[in-house]
Enzyme design. Structure first.
Site, PDB file in Angstrom:
ATOM      1  N   LYS A  57       0.833  -1.212   0.000  1.00  0.00           N
ATOM      2  CA  LYS A  57       0.000   0.000   0.000  1.00  0.00           C
ATOM      3  C   LYS A  57       0.863   1.256   0.000  1.00  0.00           C
ATOM      4  O   LYS A  57       0.436   2.305  -0.505  1.00  0.00           O
ATOM      5  CB  LYS A  57      -0.970  -0.024   1.178  1.00  0.00           C
ATOM      6  CG  LYS A  57      -0.321  -0.157   2.560  1.00  0.00           C
ATOM      7  CD  LYS A  57       0.019   1.177   3.201  1.00  0.00           C
ATOM      8  CE  LYS A  57       0.698   0.988   4.532  1.00  0.00           C
ATOM      9  NZ  LYS A  57       1.013   2.260   5.195  1.00  0.00           N
ATOM     10  N   THR A  99      -3.702   5.333   3.404  1.00  0.00           N
ATOM     11  CA  THR A  99      -2.383   5.804   2.995  1.00  0.00           C
ATOM     12  C   THR A  99      -2.429   6.547   1.664  1.00  0.00           C
ATOM     13  O   THR A  99      -1.586   7.407   1.402  1.00  0.00           O
ATOM     14  CB  THR A  99      -1.404   4.621   2.909  1.00  0.00           C
ATOM     15  OG1 THR A  99      -1.564   3.799   4.058  1.00  0.00           O
ATOM     16  CG2 THR A  99       0.017   5.100   2.861  1.00  0.00           C
TER      17      THR A  99
END
Length: 341
Positions: free
Chosen positions: A197, A254
């Site tokens: 991620k 994120t």
């Protein structure tokens, strides 16, 4: 196996995340010793009750002590939380290994992949630690900005391990009304989600830095998830893991959250800054930069198509322009959404 209650915890790594986890446990009145590489971090905690370098403005309770002597941190601990950057994980773990005469739970809170070997953090642990530690390795991951955890904001994470009794004990150790932990057993998937991620967050930041709009960012996140799942399945992970907290949950946070270091690096790249200057201006580590190389290495090793990862690497390390990278992604051959590449 039934795991005794945890009475003393050592947290290895005093960055923002390690400090936030140490504070969280100390607030539960669990004695915690936080190991920091930097003497100035230890001194600030001892004198000011604050990690002024990595988590400024957050008061640390008296149940939290700090040291830069690794043996002192581990002495008497019946659980270790490992939160050092992935590129120094093997070095620190080699020092930890000789200090563990008996098996105790070791929880990896590090989100990264070793660049040289392409090993996940638990795989590094397995290669370095004594054999009696193999069944005591766990991974804690999910959408969690350290500053929000340290201020008691509601957070939910995933805890993966092979021994259900150990997982249950560590789950109980962390749980509070504002900190919820879900149990899992997919060590590979949970680690890949937490690592990959960061690479997608760099790409999402580039999209935002180029001001390409919300449509483009949503598409990037969705196709990034598809790449993560493809690699995970090839490496033996459960694809369902990537739809959970350590996958899509952490990915969304994120790629969109203003506190994301990796997203911020991508934004600055998209606005035309050079990577060297960006990294030189940062105190904390942006794991996605190192993970991008490792992710591409894993994709090549497993024969998995990861075009976003390829373009991120081209921007970071081959001086490709961000606009050209986005253009090349958009102009790829038309495919079905559920196609394997």
């Amino acid at each position: 196996m039934e795991q005794p209650a945890i009475k003393h915890v050592a947290v290895i790594g005093a960055g923002a995340w390690g400090t936030a986890l140490a504070r969280h446990l100390a607030e539960k009145q669990v004695p915690v010793c936080l190991w920091a590489h930097e003497p100035e971090v230890v001194q600030a905690i001892q004198l000011r009750r604050e990690n002024t370098v990595y988590l400024p403005g957050v008061l640390l309770p008296p149940t939290l002590s700090a040291t830069n002597v690794l043996s002192d941190a581990i002495a008497g601990a019946d659980c270790l939380i490992f939160a050092v950057p992935s590129h120094v994980a093997r070095t620190v773990l080699s020092r930890v290994a000789v200090l563990l005469p008996q098996p105790i739970p070791l929880v990896s809170a590090t989100k990264g992949i070793e660049e040289e070997t392409l090993a996940l953090v638990t795989q590094v642990m397995q290669s370095v630690l004594p054999s009696h530690m193999q069944g005591s390795l766990l991974v804690l991951s999910g959408p969690s900005f350290a500053s929000e955890v340290s201020r008691g904001k509601p957070t939910a994470l995933c805890l993966a391990g092979q021994d259900a009794g150990v997982v249950k004990a560590i789950q109980s150790l962390f749980m509070t009304p504002n900190f919820r932990v879900y149990a899992d057993d997919d060590l590979i998937g949970v680690q890949l989600g937490g690592a990959l991620k960061n690479v997608m967050a760099l790409a999402a930041g580039v999209v935002d830095g180029l001001e390409l709009g919300h449509n483009a960012r949503a598409a990037l996140i969705t196709r990034g998830l598809a790449e993560m799942i493809r690699l995970g399945v090839a490496m033996g992970a459960d694809p369902r893991t990537f739809y959970g907290l350590s996958g899509v949950g952490d990915l969304i946070l994120t790629c969109t959250g203003p506190l994301s270091r990796n997203h911020s690096v991508g934004v600055r790249l998209g606005k035309g800054e050079r990577l060297e200057g960006i990294l030189a201006s940062m105190q904390a580590v942006a794991e996605g930069v190192r993970t991008a190389k490792a992710a591409l290495g894993l994709a090549l090793r497993c024969g998995v198509d990861m075009p976003i990862v390829q373009e991120v690497n081209a921007v970071l390390f081959a001086d490709k322009s961000c606009r050209q990278a986005v253009g090349d992604l958009m102009e790829r051959e038309a495919k079905g959404e559920k196609s394997p590449s």
